[in-house]
Design a protein around this motif. Structure first.
Motif, PDB file in Angstrom:
ATOM      1  N   CYS A  61     -12.183  34.664 -19.289  1.00  0.00           N
ATOM      2  CA  CYS A  61     -13.432  35.236 -19.779  1.00  0.00           C
ATOM      3  C   CYS A  61     -14.302  35.548 -18.574  1.00  0.00           C
ATOM      4  N   ARG A  62     -14.586  36.783 -18.304  1.00  0.00           N
ATOM      5  CA  ARG A  62     -15.265  37.177 -17.059  1.00  0.00           C
ATOM      6  C   ARG A  62     -16.558  36.406 -16.813  1.00  0.00           C
ATOM      7  N   SER A  63     -17.395  36.344 -17.787  1.00  0.00           N
ATOM      8  CA  SER A  63     -18.662  35.640 -17.579  1.00  0.00           C
ATOM      9  C   SER A  63     -19.202  35.178 -18.919  1.00  0.00           C
ATOM     10  N   THR A  64     -18.724  34.015 -19.348  1.00  0.00           N
ATOM     11  CA  THR A  64     -19.139  33.535 -20.651  1.00  0.00           C
ATOM     12  C   THR A  64     -20.533  32.937 -20.540  1.00  0.00           C
ATOM     13  N   PRO A  65     -21.488  33.485 -21.247  1.00  0.00           N
ATOM     14  CA  PRO A  65     -22.835  32.928 -21.123  1.00  0.00           C
ATOM     15  C   PRO A  65     -22.876  31.478 -21.582  1.00  0.00           C
ATOM     16  N   GLN A  66     -23.703  30.725 -20.902  1.00  0.00           N
ATOM     17  CA  GLN A  66     -23.826  29.302 -21.203  1.00  0.00           C
ATOM     18  C   GLN A  66     -24.188  29.073 -22.672  1.00  0.00           C
ATOM     19  N   ALA A  67     -25.099  29.869 -23.197  1.00  0.00           N
ATOM     20  CA  ALA A  67     -25.531  29.676 -24.590  1.00  0.00           C
ATOM     21  C   ALA A  67     -24.376  29.893 -25.551  1.00  0.00           C
ATOM     22  N   PHE A  68     -23.500  30.849 -25.215  1.00  0.00           N
ATOM     23  CA  PHE A  68     -22.350  31.120 -26.079  1.00  0.00           C
ATOM     24  C   PHE A  68     -21.388  29.931 -26.067  1.00  0.00           C
ATOM     25  N   ILE A  69     -21.161  29.372 -24.881  1.00  0.00           N
ATOM     26  CA  ILE A  69     -20.260  28.210 -24.764  1.00  0.00           C
ATOM     27  C   ILE A  69     -20.816  27.051 -25.597  1.00  0.00           C
ATOM     28  N   GLN A  70     -22.104  26.852 -25.501  1.00  0.00           N
ATOM     29  CA  GLN A  70     -22.713  25.741 -26.241  1.00  0.00           C
ATOM     30  C   GLN A  70     -22.561  25.944 -27.751  1.00  0.00           C
ATOM     31  N   ARG A  71     -22.779  27.159 -28.203  1.00  0.00           N
ATOM     32  CA  ARG A  71     -22.631  27.435 -29.641  1.00  0.00           C
ATOM     33  C   ARG A  71     -21.180  27.256 -30.084  1.00  0.00           C
ATOM     34  N   LEU A  72     -20.271  27.637 -29.191  1.00  0.00           N
ATOM     35  CA  LEU A  72     -18.841  27.482 -29.478  1.00  0.00           C
ATOM     36  C   LEU A  72     -18.490  26.008 -29.669  1.00  0.00           C
ATOM     37  N   MET A  73     -19.003  25.177 -28.781  1.00  0.00           N
ATOM     38  CA  MET A  73     -18.752  23.727 -28.895  1.00  0.00           C
ATOM     39  C   MET A  73     -19.276  23.219 -30.226  1.00  0.00           C
ATOM     40  N   LEU A  74     -20.482  23.640 -30.549  1.00  0.00           N
ATOM     41  CA  LEU A  74     -21.143  23.171 -31.768  1.00  0.00           C
ATOM     42  C   LEU A  74     -20.368  23.600 -33.006  1.00  0.00           C
ATOM     43  N   ARG A  75     -19.969  24.864 -33.030  1.00  0.00           N
ATOM     44  CA  ARG A  75     -19.277  25.388 -34.210  1.00  0.00           C
ATOM     45  C   ARG A  75     -17.973  24.628 -34.452  1.00  0.00           C
ATOM     46  N   HIS A 107     -28.773  18.989 -31.375  1.00  0.00           N
ATOM     47  CA  HIS A 107     -28.169  19.580 -32.576  1.00  0.00           C
ATOM     48  C   HIS A 107     -27.356  18.553 -33.366  1.00  0.00           C
ATOM     49  N   GLY A 108     -27.596  17.293 -33.099  1.00  0.00           N
ATOM     50  CA  GLY A 108     -26.982  16.234 -33.893  1.00  0.00           C
ATOM     51  C   GLY A 108     -25.529  15.951 -33.557  1.00  0.00           C
ATOM     52  N   VAL A 109     -25.110  16.358 -32.372  1.00  0.00           N
ATOM     53  CA  VAL A 109     -23.715  16.145 -31.971  1.00  0.00           C
ATOM     54  C   VAL A 109     -23.671  15.081 -30.873  1.00  0.00           C
ATOM     55  N   ALA A 110     -22.869  14.054 -31.095  1.00  0.00           N
ATOM     56  CA  ALA A 110     -22.713  13.025 -30.066  1.00  0.00           C
ATOM     57  C   ALA A 110     -21.852  13.571 -28.941  1.00  0.00           C
ATOM     58  N   CYS A 111     -22.030  12.995 -27.775  1.00  0.00           N
ATOM     59  CA  CYS A 111     -21.349  13.511 -26.602  1.00  0.00           C
ATOM     60  C   CYS A 111     -20.839  12.357 -25.763  1.00  0.00           C
ATOM     61  N   GLU A 112     -19.637  12.488 -25.275  1.00  0.00           N
ATOM     62  CA  GLU A 112     -19.151  11.469 -24.345  1.00  0.00           C
ATOM     63  C   GLU A 112     -18.689  12.167 -23.083  1.00  0.00           C
ATOM     64  N   VAL A 113     -19.135  11.660 -21.943  1.00  0.00           N
ATOM     65  CA  VAL A 113     -18.751  12.242 -20.660  1.00  0.00           C
ATOM     66  C   VAL A 113     -17.656  11.385 -20.049  1.00  0.00           C
ATOM     67  N   VAL A 114     -16.588  12.042 -19.625  1.00  0.00           N
ATOM     68  CA  VAL A 114     -15.488  11.350 -18.957  1.00  0.00           C
ATOM     69  C   VAL A 114     -15.472  11.796 -17.497  1.00  0.00           C
ATOM     70  N   ASN A 115     -15.648  10.852 -16.607  1.00  0.00           N
ATOM     71  CA  ASN A 115     -15.729  11.184 -15.178  1.00  0.00           C
ATOM     72  C   ASN A 115     -14.466  11.850 -14.658  1.00  0.00           C
ATOM     73  N   GLY A 116     -14.683  12.673 -13.636  1.00  0.00           N
ATOM     74  CA  GLY A 116     -13.562  13.217 -12.864  1.00  0.00           C
ATOM     75  C   GLY A 116     -13.877  12.990 -11.404  1.00  0.00           C
ATOM     76  N   ILE A 117     -12.886  13.146 -10.557  1.00  0.00           N
ATOM     77  CA  ILE A 117     -13.146  13.010  -9.113  1.00  0.00           C
ATOM     78  C   ILE A 117     -13.765  14.308  -8.632  1.00  0.00           C
ATOM     79  N   THR A 118     -14.935  14.195  -8.051  1.00  0.00           N
ATOM     80  CA  THR A 118     -15.649  15.394  -7.626  1.00  0.00           C
ATOM     81  C   THR A 118     -15.042  15.960  -6.332  1.00  0.00           C
ATOM     82  N   ALA A 119     -15.147  17.276  -6.203  1.00  0.00           N
ATOM     83  CA  ALA A 119     -14.459  17.982  -5.112  1.00  0.00           C
ATOM     84  C   ALA A 119     -14.846  17.462  -3.724  1.00  0.00           C
ATOM     85  N   GLY A 120     -16.087  17.053  -3.557  1.00  0.00           N
ATOM     86  CA  GLY A 120     -16.525  16.587  -2.242  1.00  0.00           C
ATOM     87  C   GLY A 120     -15.743  15.360  -1.782  1.00  0.00           C
TER      88      GLY A 120
END
Ligand code: SAH
Length: 255
Positions: A61-75, A107-120
């Motif tokens: 996807c050349r340039s998926t707008p952030q708002a679109f990605i967020q709505r996609l997650m929600l849907r 928007h009433g959606v719970a979220c869990e963050v799973v760490n990754g090793i950062t590039a630095g």
């Protein structure tokens, strides 16, 4: 909060063996995976059951707008699907996890963050460097070199702090970064490592000094994604791991 949930998962810097066990488990249970830029496709071997949606700016996807990605997650989440948002490195390091978590929770959606090793961190390992070292530096700072809308890092404070600097997204701004660090009083002979594609088979790295940074990057034909490691610890790298840019330059045609 409903039982609708989204996982923001760090895919690490590239090497699939650097994934966490938790990331592997969550990927294996996903129905839909929204795949960001800089995620090594090899990581997707852990979610053969999932529908993959590329949402990166350089990917499918050349340039998926952030708002679109967020709505996609929600849907998808509201459809009862297990949604994973897979991001390069760690979701919390220049990964927009803050705004995505806040938006999903609003928007009433719970979220869990799973760490990754950062590039630095992977960049330092690629050079055989410790990021901190007793007697040399007491800390490390992760900072972005990509500055828009006047939100530049406080380079003077960073230089005064004396920590090792891991500069993300700096390739297009090398001249500005070099000028800012020199202008803030950093020594011209401060060692700098340039690390491209850390932890991947295409990884390349070289060493230079702050005063030579721009020229060295040109000779080396440095391309994104890359990390700049700035600090005295860079001089601890093994010569064969981290050749001088002058030596490395002959390997690149574009120089
Ligand atoms: N969340 C990511 C960073 C995203 S910002 C993380 O924690 O690593 C994107 C920047 O990360 C790139 O411009 C580059 O500076 C850096 N980057 C990501 N992957 C990289 C890699 N394999 N090697 C070198 N730099 C990388």
């Amino acid at each position: 909060m409903s039982d609708v949930k989204v996982w923001l998962v760090g895919a690490g810097p590239g090497d699939p063996e650097l994934l966490t066990l938790k990331a592997v488990r969550v990927l294996g249970q996903a129905d839909v995976v929204l795949v960001d830029d800089l995620v090594n496709p090899a990581v997707l071997a852990h979610c053969p059951q999932a529908r993959l949606v590329p949402v990166g700016k350089r990917g499918g996807c050349r340039s998926t707008p952030q708002a679109f990605i967020q709505r996609l997650m929600l849907r998808h989440a509201r459809q009862g699907l297990r949604v994973v948002r897979l991001k390069g490195g760690d979701p919390g390091v220049f990964g927009r996890s803050g705004e995505e978590v806040a938006w999903l929770q609003a928007h009433g959606v719970a979220c869990e963050v799973v760490n990754g090793i950062t590039a630095g961190l992977a960049a330092a390992t690629a050079c055989g460097l410790p990021l901190t070292m007793r007697g040399i530096t007491q800390g490390v700072t992760l900072v972005t070199g990509h500055t828009e809308h006047g939100d530049a890092p406080n380079w003077a404070a960073l230089v005064a702090g004396g920590t090792t600097l891991l500069i993300y997204m700096g390739v297009a701004k090398l001249a500005d970064i070099q000028a800012a660090l020199l202008g803030a009083g950093m020594a011209a002979d401060m060692p700098v490592a340039l690390v491209e594609q850390a932890s991947l088979p295409q990884q390349r790295q070289c060493q230079t000094t702050l005063s030579q940074l721009r020229d060295a990057a040109r000779r080396f034909a440095l391309r994104s994604p890359a990390i700049l490691v700035v600090g005295r610890v860079v001089s601890l790298a093994q010569a064969e791991v981290l050749p001088e840019a002058e030596v490395a330059g002959h390997r690149t045609r574009a120089a």
